[in-house]
Structure formats: C-alpha cells, structure tokens
Motif scaffolding. Structure first.
Motif, PDB file in Angstrom:
ATOM      1  N   GLY A  44     -17.186 -22.037  -4.116  1.00  0.00           N
ATOM      2  CA  GLY A  44     -17.693 -20.985  -3.376  1.00  0.00           C
ATOM      3  C   GLY A  44     -18.487 -21.165  -2.142  1.00  0.00           C
TER       4      GLY A  44
ATOM      5  N   VAL B  76     -21.982 -13.317  -1.422  1.00  0.00           N
ATOM      6  CA  VAL B  76     -21.601 -14.232  -2.925  1.00  0.00           C
ATOM      7  C   VAL B  76     -22.147 -13.847  -3.906  1.00  0.00           C
ATOM      8  CG1 VAL B  76     -21.726 -16.697  -3.568  1.00  0.00           C
ATOM      9  CG2 VAL B  76     -21.226 -16.366  -1.357  1.00  0.00           C
TER      10      VAL B  76
ATOM     11  N   ALA C 295     -13.555 -17.272  -7.126  1.00  0.00           N
ATOM     12  CA  ALA C 295     -13.850 -18.832  -7.173  1.00  0.00           C
ATOM     13  C   ALA C 295     -14.773 -19.025  -8.393  1.00  0.00           C
ATOM     14  CB  ALA C 295     -14.619 -18.965  -5.834  1.00  0.00           C
TER      15      ALA C 295
ATOM     16  N   ILE D 215     -17.235 -13.208  -2.528  1.00  0.00           N
ATOM     17  CA  ILE D 215     -16.749 -14.316  -3.258  1.00  0.00           C
ATOM     18  C   ILE D 215     -17.788 -14.259  -4.548  1.00  0.00           C
ATOM     19  CG2 ILE D 215     -16.982 -16.805  -3.303  1.00  0.00           C
ATOM     20  CD1 ILE D 215     -17.314 -16.420  -0.105  1.00  0.00           C
TER      21      ILE D 215
ATOM     22  N   VAL E 216     -12.720 -12.991  -3.406  1.00  0.00           N
ATOM     23  CA  VAL E 216     -12.241 -14.339  -3.768  1.00  0.00           C
ATOM     24  C   VAL E 216     -12.776 -14.790  -5.045  1.00  0.00           C
ATOM     25  CG1 VAL E 216     -12.153 -16.720  -3.089  1.00  0.00           C
ATOM     26  CG2 VAL E 216     -12.007 -15.160  -1.307  1.00  0.00           C
TER      27      VAL E 216
ATOM     28  N   ILE F 267     -16.122 -21.920   0.920  1.00  0.00           N
ATOM     29  CA  ILE F 267     -15.556 -20.822   1.246  1.00  0.00           C
ATOM     30  C   ILE F 267     -16.341 -19.731   1.983  1.00  0.00           C
ATOM     31  CG2 ILE F 267     -14.410 -18.678   0.510  1.00  0.00           C
ATOM     32  CD1 ILE F 267     -13.438 -20.212  -2.058  1.00  0.00           C
ATOM     33  N   ALA F 268     -17.735 -19.375   1.261  1.00  0.00           N
ATOM     34  CA  ALA F 268     -18.862 -18.891   2.027  1.00  0.00           C
ATOM     35  C   ALA F 268     -18.971 -19.472   3.505  1.00  0.00           C
ATOM     36  CB  ALA F 268     -20.081 -18.586   1.189  1.00  0.00           C
TER      37      ALA F 268
ATOM     38  N   VAL G 224     -19.780 -11.825   4.613  1.00  0.00           N
ATOM     39  CA  VAL G 224     -19.694 -12.419   3.158  1.00  0.00           C
ATOM     40  C   VAL G 224     -20.625 -12.161   2.462  1.00  0.00           C
ATOM     41  CG1 VAL G 224     -19.538 -14.585   2.258  1.00  0.00           C
ATOM     42  CG2 VAL G 224     -18.226 -14.364   4.408  1.00  0.00           C
TER      43      VAL G 224
END
Length: 392
Positions: free
Chosen positions: A18, A34, A202, A11, A200, A21-22, A32
């Motif tokens: 963010g 970020v 974001a 992400i 993603v 979503i995480a 995941v």
C-alpha cells in the motif's frame, strides 16, 4: 476525517505494498487516500525479513520482475527523504550435496541466459564467506544485485513521501463495506464514508475479505512463517544466506530431510541486520490465521540453522515471532484490474516476496490507475483471470 470524504483513489491496506502504491500514485498527481485498519506496517510487513531478492525467483518473468524492483528500490533510497537501511551486498544459496550443486548450476545457467548476474561458488568461496559455515558444504551460487532494507522503515519512508505529495493516510480505520454505485465506489468505514473513482485492494492476507464485499473471489490464503532473532557476539556473515533446499520448500517440492523439517517447511534463511543481530528462518505452514509461536517449529529451525552454522549454537536468542504470507497457488502475486468491477485493482498475494516486489508493484499499479498503454512489466502473468481460466 469528516463523515464523508472523497478521493480519486482509495488504497485499502497500510503495509509496504500500500505504501509503494500510495507513493507512486501521489507522485503521478493522483488524489490518494489510504485506509488501514490498524497501524501502518502492523501486519505481514512487520513480521518478515527485508530482502529484495532475485536469487530465489523462478528464472524468467519472476526473476526479471524482481530485478526491476531492485533498480526501483535503489532509486527510492536516493529519492526518499527518510533512509531505510538500504544495502546491496548480494546474496547466496549454499548446497549440501552434489545433486544440489548440479541443480544450482542449471539454475545459474538459466538466470544468466536472461542477463542476470548469477555465478557459481565453490567450497573455497563458501569458506571465505564465513568461518561459521559447516566444513562439508560443497558450494553454492550468488546473485550480485540482491539488496536488503528495513521493511518497517521503508514502509514509513514511502508513506512519508506520499504524504508530502498530498496523500492522506487513515489509520485505525476498518473497512466494513465496499459498493459501486453511479460510476464510483462508496467505502463504509469505522470513521465514516469514503467515495473514490478507483479502489486498490492491497490488504494482503485479508484481500479476500475486501473482495467478498464486491462479490469477487480472490484465491489468496495465509501461509504462516516463523522467524528467530538472535544476537551476534561476533560477525557471522555480511549478507543474506539461504540453503538451496529453500527453493524446493518454497515451490512445494520434496527434499531429503527429516519428517519434522518437511512437515513445517523449514529451510535455512540467515540475514544480518543493521542493528548487529541476525534473523534465522524459515518455516511454511497452512494453519489459517494462527500467528502463535510454535516452539516445536522454532526448535526445528534452530536445528536446521546449526546444521549450516554449527558454531552459532551458543548464541543468545532475543525473540521469535510469526507472520502470515499471502499465498497464491502459482507463487505470483495478483496485480490486476478486475473486469467485473470497473475501477477496482487488486495488488496482493506476494507470499514472501512483498518486500522484494513492493516497488515494482507500486509502479505497475500507478500505471494501471493512469491507464498507461505501456507498463514497466507485462501484466498478463499477474492477472486475476489466470486462476479463473485454470478452474474452468
């Protein structure tokens, strides 16, 4: 981080979108990571108010999407370990003229038709709301389910929840290149390479920069907004208040205001905070990535605020600041797979609704990542392709 790191999902962006979503992706069992080029919540998420609103959303898909997000945020407030000043007092829009009252009644009727808890307010309701209101306000409307949070704390709470579920968070890590090779993404960063099956984007107002790295044009533009923080010597109001003209300003219509108010897109927004201060907004300008405070805009906002709250003119100003809203031309975010780049999802373009729509965006992106056949809300209105079809 080692020189090369692998994840199922990368992400890009450490703001509230963010973070949501995480959290939902980690909760679904995805691996995941970020990547945030600065500190968490250092961009738009730290330069905004903190409302989860349906009152200012176009009746239909927009307002129902916000209503879904409100329900999710209520669950998050109970579910996450760290509190984020969640309250659900409702919010109101106030009207200056008979013309606005008529438009407000139509707005309420349309929202009630789809089952949302809206109602009209008369002059007495406005007087009971706050003794600080101007005497000539005719009434307004209310949405009973609107809620408020501290956007900083909600972002950090979601990230802490995601970390407990195994997500990795990289701060002060700039993405310099993204390419797709051999069925996976290679992300070059200032701290080494990350490989991921899905990415993603974001990155908010910076999402187009990430899009360019994979040859995708993302039609998001920065729209500057000012906020004033003032101290309240006594209680001015308990919940969010906006003028009905805010809707007209938000959606680009013409109002009966002085040229400067129109030029800067100024419309009253009042929000009490947990710390016993209040925020005054708002302005809307297209000036690129310039986040310097313009005192002419601040004075214009103060004048507009005292038109609705004449008695707050002698309250103390604490500070002013600016943020950049990621604007799209139809005022809806882009939450979409990118057909030309398999495995890439965009989750950006929320304009001033990033706090409102963070939870539903996080949930929806998780559903896209896990290829759910049924999603929480329809995806069609949020697809990137809607802009391509419009420009053909």
């Amino acid at each position: 981080m080692t020189n090369k790191t692998n994840a199922e999902v990368a992400i890009i962006g450490g703001g509230i979108i963010g973070s949501a979503i995480a959290y939902y992706a980690a909760k679904a069992g995805l691996d995941v990571i970020v990547v945030e080029r600065g500190e968490l919540a250092c961009g738009t998420s730290s330069r905004c108010d903190g409302n989860i609103l349906a009152i200012d959303k176009d009746p239909g898909f927009d307002s129902l999407m916000s209503r879904k997000s409100q329900d999710l945020v209520a669950h998050l407030a109970a579910e996450l370990e760290h509190p984020f000043e969640y309250r659900a007092p409702g919010s109101i829009l106030v009207c200056e003229s008979e013309e606005e009252m008529e438009a407000a009644q139509q707005w309420v009727n349309r929202q009630k038709e789809i089952g949302l808890p809206f109602r009209m307010l008369d002059r007495e309701d406005i007087r009971n709301e706050s003794k600080f209101f101007a005497d000539d306000l005719l009434g307004g409307l209310e949405c009973a389910t609107d809620s408020t949070v501290n956007p900083y704390l909600m972002t950090f709470s979601l990230f802490e929840g995601a970390k407990k579920l195994g997500a990795r968070i990289l701060q002060k890590t700039d993405v310099t290149a993204v390419r797709r090779e051999g069925g996976q993404f290679h992300i070059d960063t200032s701290r080494g390479e990350i490989t991921a099956k899905q990415v993603v984007n974001a990155a908010g107002v910076w999402a187009p920069r990430i899009g360019q790295m994979v040859g995708i044009d993302i039609p998001i533009h920065p729209r500057k907004g000012h906020l004033i923080v003032a101290t309240r010597q006594e209680n001015v109001g308990l919940r969010k208040v906006m003028e009905f003209g805010y809707l007209i300003s938000k959606f680009g219509g013409k109002r009966k205001v002085d040229p400067e108010t129109e030029q800067y897109g100024v419309a009253l927004v009042f929000e009490p905070t947990e710390s016993q201060n209040f925020l005054i907004g708002s302005s809307r300008q297209f000036v690129g990535f310039d986040t310097r405070v313009d005192l002419d805009v601040v004075r214009c906002m103060a004048r507009r605020a005292t038109r609705f709250y004449p008695k707050i003119g002698d309250f103390s100003l604490i500070r002013t600041y600016c943020g950049l809203r990621p604007w799209t031309e139809d005022h809806l975010p882009i939450v979409s797979r990118v057909e030309e780049v398999p495995g890439l999802i965009i989750a950006a373009g929320h304009e001033g609704d990033g706090i409102s729509l963070a939870a539903i965006t996080g949930k929806l992106v998780c559903e896209l990542l896990t290829e759910q056949s049924v999603t929480s809300i329809p995806t069609e209105p949020l697809r990137l392709e809607r802009f391509m079809a419009r420009n053909r």
